[in-house]
Design a protein around this motif. Sequence first.
Motif, PDB file in Angstrom:
ATOM      1  N   LYS A  83      -7.209 -13.629   4.203  1.00 11.22           N
ATOM      2  CA  LYS A  83      -7.439 -13.224   2.810  1.00 11.22           C
ATOM      3  C   LYS A  83      -6.188 -12.574   2.214  1.00 11.22           C
ATOM      4  O   LYS A  83      -5.840 -12.833   1.065  1.00 11.22           O
ATOM      5  CB  LYS A  83      -8.621 -12.255   2.716  1.00 11.22           C
ATOM      6  N   LEU A  84      -5.536 -11.724   2.991  1.00 16.73           N
ATOM      7  CA  LEU A  84      -4.317 -11.077   2.507  1.00 16.73           C
ATOM      8  C   LEU A  84      -3.233 -12.095   2.190  1.00 16.73           C
ATOM      9  O   LEU A  84      -2.520 -11.972   1.198  1.00 16.73           O
ATOM     10  CB  LEU A  84      -3.798 -10.066   3.531  1.00 16.73           C
ATOM     11  N   ARG A  85      -3.117 -13.095   3.030  1.00 18.68           N
ATOM     12  CA  ARG A  85      -2.107 -14.133   2.788  1.00 18.68           C
ATOM     13  C   ARG A  85      -2.381 -14.884   1.496  1.00 18.68           C
ATOM     14  O   ARG A  85      -1.465 -15.416   0.877  1.00 18.68           O
ATOM     15  CB  ARG A  85      -2.053 -15.118   3.959  1.00 18.68           C
ATOM     16  N   GLY A  86      -3.620 -14.913   1.057  1.00 20.53           N
ATOM     17  CA  GLY A  86      -3.974 -15.600  -0.180  1.00 20.53           C
ATOM     18  C   GLY A  86      -3.816 -14.738  -1.420  1.00 20.53           C
ATOM     19  O   GLY A  86      -3.987 -15.218  -2.535  1.00 20.53           O
ATOM     20  N   ASN A  87      -3.479 -13.468  -1.253  1.00 16.04           N
ATOM     21  CA  ASN A  87      -3.314 -12.548  -2.378  1.00 16.04           C
ATOM     22  C   ASN A  87      -1.966 -12.815  -3.043  1.00 16.04           C
ATOM     23  O   ASN A  87      -0.922 -12.805  -2.389  1.00 16.04           O
ATOM     24  CB  ASN A  87      -3.392 -11.103  -1.873  1.00 16.04           C
ATOM     25  N   SER A  88      -1.952 -13.010  -4.342  1.00 16.13           N
ATOM     26  CA  SER A  88      -0.723 -13.377  -5.055  1.00 16.13           C
ATOM     27  C   SER A  88       0.318 -12.253  -5.082  1.00 16.13           C
ATOM     28  O   SER A  88       1.499 -12.512  -5.286  1.00 16.13           O
ATOM     29  CB  SER A  88      -1.047 -13.807  -6.491  1.00 16.13           C
ATOM     30  N   ARG A  89      -0.095 -11.015  -4.851  1.00 14.39           N
ATOM     31  CA  ARG A  89       0.856  -9.898  -4.855  1.00 14.39           C
ATOM     32  C   ARG A  89       1.411  -9.599  -3.464  1.00 14.39           C
ATOM     33  O   ARG A  89       2.240  -8.720  -3.308  1.00 14.39           O
ATOM     34  CB  ARG A  89       0.192  -8.645  -5.400  1.00 14.39           C
ATOM     35  N   ILE A  90       0.924 -10.313  -2.499  1.00 17.08           N
ATOM     36  CA  ILE A  90       1.315 -10.093  -1.110  1.00 17.08           C
ATOM     37  C   ILE A  90       2.135 -11.296  -0.648  1.00 17.08           C
ATOM     38  O   ILE A  90       1.814 -12.436  -0.960  1.00 17.08           O
ATOM     39  CB  ILE A  90       0.059  -9.934  -0.215  1.00 17.08           C
ATOM     40  N   GLY A  91       3.174 -11.035   0.132  1.00 22.18           N
ATOM     41  CA  GLY A  91       4.011 -12.125   0.632  1.00 22.18           C
ATOM     42  C   GLY A  91       3.768 -12.403   2.107  1.00 22.18           C
ATOM     43  O   GLY A  91       2.977 -11.737   2.772  1.00 22.18           O
ATOM     44  N   TRP A  92       4.477 -13.404   2.610  1.00 24.51           N
ATOM     45  CA  TRP A  92       4.364 -13.793   4.018  1.00 24.51           C
ATOM     46  C   TRP A  92       5.742 -14.158   4.531  1.00 24.51           C
ATOM     47  O   TRP A  92       6.446 -14.963   3.923  1.00 24.51           O
ATOM     48  CB  TRP A  92       3.410 -14.967   4.168  1.00 24.51           C
TER      49      TRP A  92
END
Length: 135
Positions: A83-92
């Motif tokens: 879910k975090l990876r799908g957050n637009s404000r969060i990177g990978w």
Amino acid sequence: MEQPIEGNSSNKQHRWTKPMFRRLLEILAEEVKKGNRPNNTFKTSSFTLAAKRISEEFGVKCLPDHVDNHLKSLRNSWTMIYKLRGNSRIGWDENLKMITAYAKAYTTYLSAHPTHDKYLNKKIDMYDENGYSFG
């Protein structure tokens, strides 16, 4: 060696060390390759095999229920990472296998989700193996 906490036989706990966790993921990856995870659910025989190998290799008493319970925790963590990876404000960061966030996004996100701190800006151990077992 680590031993389970003694108590009610149906309520014994098992403490997972990082080496045990790593070995469990390796065993589960083998089970996936063998086709023992139809419909995204491991077969009972996979839990039994994993418990037996963990017990033998680490000199502890590990039961199939311990494996099943640990997998539930791991699956919950994996779901949160996904879910975090799908957050637009969060990177990978693919090289580091790490969820990244700049200071402002990090602060804003954690103010709403303080328990997610353990996932942000920290390398995710055995990310690929987790994905193979749960993804």
